[in-house]
Design a protein around this motif. Structure first.
Motif, mmCIF file in Angstrom:
data_model
loop_
_atom_site.group_PDB
_atom_site.id
_atom_site.type_symbol
_atom_site.label_atom_id
_atom_site.label_comp_id
_atom_site.label_asym_id
_atom_site.label_seq_id
_atom_site.Cartn_x
_atom_site.Cartn_y
_atom_site.Cartn_z
ATOM 1 N N ASN A 3 2.158 1.540 42.932
ATOM 2 C CA ASN A 3 1.159 2.135 41.512
ATOM 3 C C ASN A 3 2.730 1.866 40.593
ATOM 4 O OD1 ASN A 3 3.110 4.118 41.373
ATOM 5 N ND2 ASN A 3 0.918 5.925 42.028
ATOM 6 N N ALA A 4 2.466 1.712 39.129
ATOM 7 C CA ALA A 4 3.450 1.578 38.431
ATOM 8 C C ALA A 4 5.110 2.834 37.980
ATOM 9 C CB ALA A 4 3.140 1.816 37.006
ATOM 10 N N THR A 5 4.774 3.577 38.914
ATOM 11 C CA THR A 5 5.375 4.211 38.988
ATOM 12 C C THR A 5 6.585 5.212 40.351
ATOM 13 O OG1 THR A 5 4.248 6.822 39.333
ATOM 14 C CG2 THR A 5 5.302 5.651 37.536
ATOM 15 N N GLY A 6 6.015 3.865 41.111
ATOM 16 C CA GLY A 6 7.021 3.895 42.685
ATOM 17 C C GLY A 6 6.192 3.635 43.845
ATOM 18 N N ARG A 7 6.490 3.612 45.062
ATOM 19 C CA ARG A 7 6.089 3.247 45.803
ATOM 20 C C ARG A 7 5.764 4.609 46.524
ATOM 21 N NH1 ARG A 7 9.620 1.197 43.893
ATOM 22 N NH2 ARG A 7 11.263 1.867 44.792
ATOM 23 N N ALA A 8 4.665 4.436 47.735
ATOM 24 C CA ALA A 8 4.554 5.619 49.287
ATOM 25 C C ALA A 8 4.064 4.946 50.440
ATOM 26 C CB ALA A 8 3.821 6.943 48.472
ATOM 27 N N ARG A 9 4.750 5.341 51.732
ATOM 28 C CA ARG A 9 4.066 5.145 52.455
ATOM 29 C C ARG A 9 3.707 6.401 53.779
ATOM 30 N NH1 ARG A 9 8.115 3.991 57.153
ATOM 31 N NH2 ARG A 9 9.977 4.010 55.252
ATOM 32 N N PRO A 10 3.126 7.040 54.323
ATOM 33 C CA PRO A 10 3.591 7.621 55.478
ATOM 34 C C PRO A 10 4.029 7.380 56.875
ATOM 35 C CG PRO A 10 1.295 6.022 55.375
ATOM 36 C CD PRO A 10 1.785 5.554 54.649
ATOM 37 N N VAL A 11 4.140 7.980 57.354
ATOM 38 C CA VAL A 11 5.576 7.376 58.794
ATOM 39 C C VAL A 11 4.359 8.444 59.707
ATOM 40 C CG1 VAL A 11 7.065 7.887 59.556
ATOM 41 C CG2 VAL A 11 6.985 7.185 57.055
ATOM 42 N N PRO A 12 3.665 7.921 61.095
ATOM 43 C CA PRO A 12 2.734 8.700 61.604
ATOM 44 C C PRO A 12 3.919 9.092 63.016
ATOM 45 C CG PRO A 12 2.323 6.238 61.896
ATOM 46 C CD PRO A 12 3.410 6.553 60.284
ATOM 47 N N GLY A 13 3.643 9.817 63.535
ATOM 48 C CA GLY A 13 4.667 10.360 65.183
ATOM 49 C C GLY A 13 4.210 11.126 65.846
ATOM 50 N N PRO A 14 4.695 11.808 66.692
ATOM 51 C CA PRO A 14 4.251 12.788 67.410
ATOM 52 C C PRO A 14 4.003 13.870 66.577
ATOM 53 C CG PRO A 14 6.330 11.937 67.679
ATOM 54 C CD PRO A 14 6.169 11.325 67.122
ATOM 55 N N GLY A 15 4.945 14.295 65.756
ATOM 56 C CA GLY A 15 4.173 15.915 64.559
ATOM 57 C C GLY A 15 3.934 15.997 63.682
ATOM 58 N N MET A 68 8.310 22.358 45.611
ATOM 59 C CA MET A 68 9.267 21.776 45.294
ATOM 60 C C MET A 68 9.794 20.095 44.524
ATOM 61 S SD MET A 68 12.010 24.863 45.634
ATOM 62 C CE MET A 68 12.244 24.945 47.544
ATOM 63 N N LEU A 69 9.543 19.779 45.964
ATOM 64 C CA LEU A 69 10.180 18.631 46.153
ATOM 65 C C LEU A 69 9.043 17.956 45.183
ATOM 66 C CD1 LEU A 69 11.154 15.894 47.101
ATOM 67 C CD2 LEU A 69 9.832 16.375 49.058
ATOM 68 N N LEU A 70 7.191 17.628 45.403
ATOM 69 C CA LEU A 70 6.167 17.914 44.244
ATOM 70 C C LEU A 70 6.619 17.336 42.821
ATOM 71 C CD1 LEU A 70 3.415 18.017 46.165
ATOM 72 C CD2 LEU A 70 3.823 15.893 46.307
ATOM 73 N N GLY A 71 6.961 18.790 42.147
ATOM 74 C CA GLY A 71 7.503 19.035 41.514
ATOM 75 C C GLY A 71 9.523 18.490 40.789
ATOM 76 N N ALA A 72 9.726 17.765 41.853
ATOM 77 C CA ALA A 72 11.226 17.053 41.360
ATOM 78 C C ALA A 72 10.310 15.448 40.991
ATOM 79 C CB ALA A 72 11.937 17.128 42.707
ATOM 80 N N ALA A 73 9.553 15.323 42.145
ATOM 81 C CA ALA A 73 8.869 13.817 41.874
ATOM 82 C C ALA A 73 8.154 13.915 40.394
ATOM 83 C CB ALA A 73 8.131 14.052 42.469
ATOM 84 N N LYS A 74 7.258 14.524 39.829
ATOM 85 C CA LYS A 74 6.591 14.591 38.471
ATOM 86 C C LYS A 74 7.608 14.602 37.494
ATOM 87 C CE LYS A 74 4.070 17.338 36.374
ATOM 88 N NZ LYS A 74 3.108 18.742 35.974
ATOM 89 N N LEU A 75 8.761 15.773 37.388
ATOM 90 C CA LEU A 75 9.609 15.253 36.607
ATOM 91 C C LEU A 75 10.402 14.029 36.542
ATOM 92 C CD1 LEU A 75 11.325 18.996 37.311
ATOM 93 C CD2 LEU A 75 9.778 18.185 35.037
ATOM 94 N N LEU A 76 10.924 13.335 37.622
ATOM 95 C CA LEU A 76 11.814 12.308 37.709
ATOM 96 C C LEU A 76 10.744 10.757 37.424
ATOM 97 C CD1 LEU A 76 13.719 13.140 41.367
ATOM 98 C CD2 LEU A 76 14.321 12.462 38.789
ATOM 99 N N GLY A 83 18.641 4.092 39.580
ATOM 100 C CA GLY A 83 18.704 3.178 41.331
ATOM 101 C C GLY A 83 17.581 4.291 41.544
ATOM 102 N N THR A 84 17.469 5.039 42.439
ATOM 103 C CA THR A 84 16.479 4.886 43.509
ATOM 104 C C THR A 84 16.085 6.343 43.667
ATOM 105 O OG1 THR A 84 15.860 2.783 44.631
ATOM 106 C CG2 THR A 84 14.597 4.093 45.719
ATOM 107 N N VAL A 85 14.963 7.285 43.989
ATOM 108 C CA VAL A 85 14.866 8.272 44.570
ATOM 109 C C VAL A 85 14.218 8.406 45.519
ATOM 110 C CG1 VAL A 85 14.394 10.584 44.721
ATOM 111 C CG2 VAL A 85 16.055 9.354 42.116
ATOM 112 N N ARG A 86 14.459 8.798 46.794
ATOM 113 C CA ARG A 86 13.659 8.996 47.682
ATOM 114 C C ARG A 86 12.891 9.936 48.465
ATOM 115 N NH1 ARG A 86 16.070 5.096 52.788
ATOM 116 N NH2 ARG A 86 15.134 3.398 50.768
ATOM 117 N N LEU A 87 11.765 10.304 48.254
ATOM 118 C CA LEU A 87 11.164 11.792 48.452
ATOM 119 C C LEU A 87 10.726 11.578 50.336
ATOM 120 C CD1 LEU A 87 8.798 12.070 44.765
ATOM 121 C CD2 LEU A 87 11.032 12.816 45.739
#
Length: 145
Positions: A3-15, A68-76, A83-87
């Motif tokens: 979207n206009a503010t960033g990119r997201a992707r799921p990372v599936p795994g055994p856990g 807390m990480l979602l709160g940081a994303a909202k602020l950032l 540069g890039t912030v990877r959450l």
């Protein structure tokens, strides 16, 4: 998804499924990481925010870490970043190999710094603590001989 503010992707795994999202673009890439797994514990605390899933509990604050990480994303997301912030929302921290799976998927590729968040209930509310180097980086058992 993009979207206009960033990119997201799921990372599936055994856990479980982790999520990686990015805000900004280019270098440097700084990562922020939080764990998000529940523990196999029956929650018996009489609070309104208790788990709605019997046998699954965020006993050591993982729901707070993700918040807390979602709160940081909202602020950032509305900041002009140099540069890039990877959450990184990591599943299976508690023995489920979530970190290993996330690394295999390359979530730290290009990252120059990473910061983790953890609640520490023995500190008074409103206090932020830190130290140089690693802390709370691993749990293991060993014998002295």
């Amino acid at each position: 998804r993009q979207n206009a503010t960033g990119r997201a992707r799921p990372v599936p795994g055994p856990g479980g499924t982790g999520v990686v999202a990015e805000i900004g673009q280019g270098a440097p890439v700084v990562a922020l990481r939080a764990d998000m797994d529940a523990l196999p514990i029956l929650e018996e605390t009489p609070v309104p925010y208790r788990s709605e899933h019997p046998g699954q509990m965020h006993a050591c604050g993982h729901d707070g870490h993700s918040s807390m990480l979602l709160g940081a994303a909202k602020l950032l997301k509305d900041m002009e970043l140099p540069g890039t912030v990877r959450l990184i929302f990591q599943p299976a921290e508690e023995g489920g190999a979530g970190a290993k799976r996330m690394l295999e998927e390359g979530v730290l590729d290009g990252v120059s710094r990473i910061f983790g968040l953890h609640l520490f209930p023995s500190l008074p509310s409103g206090v932020i603590a830190g130290r140089s180097g690693t802390t709370m980086a691993a749990a293991d058992f060993f014998d002295f001989r």
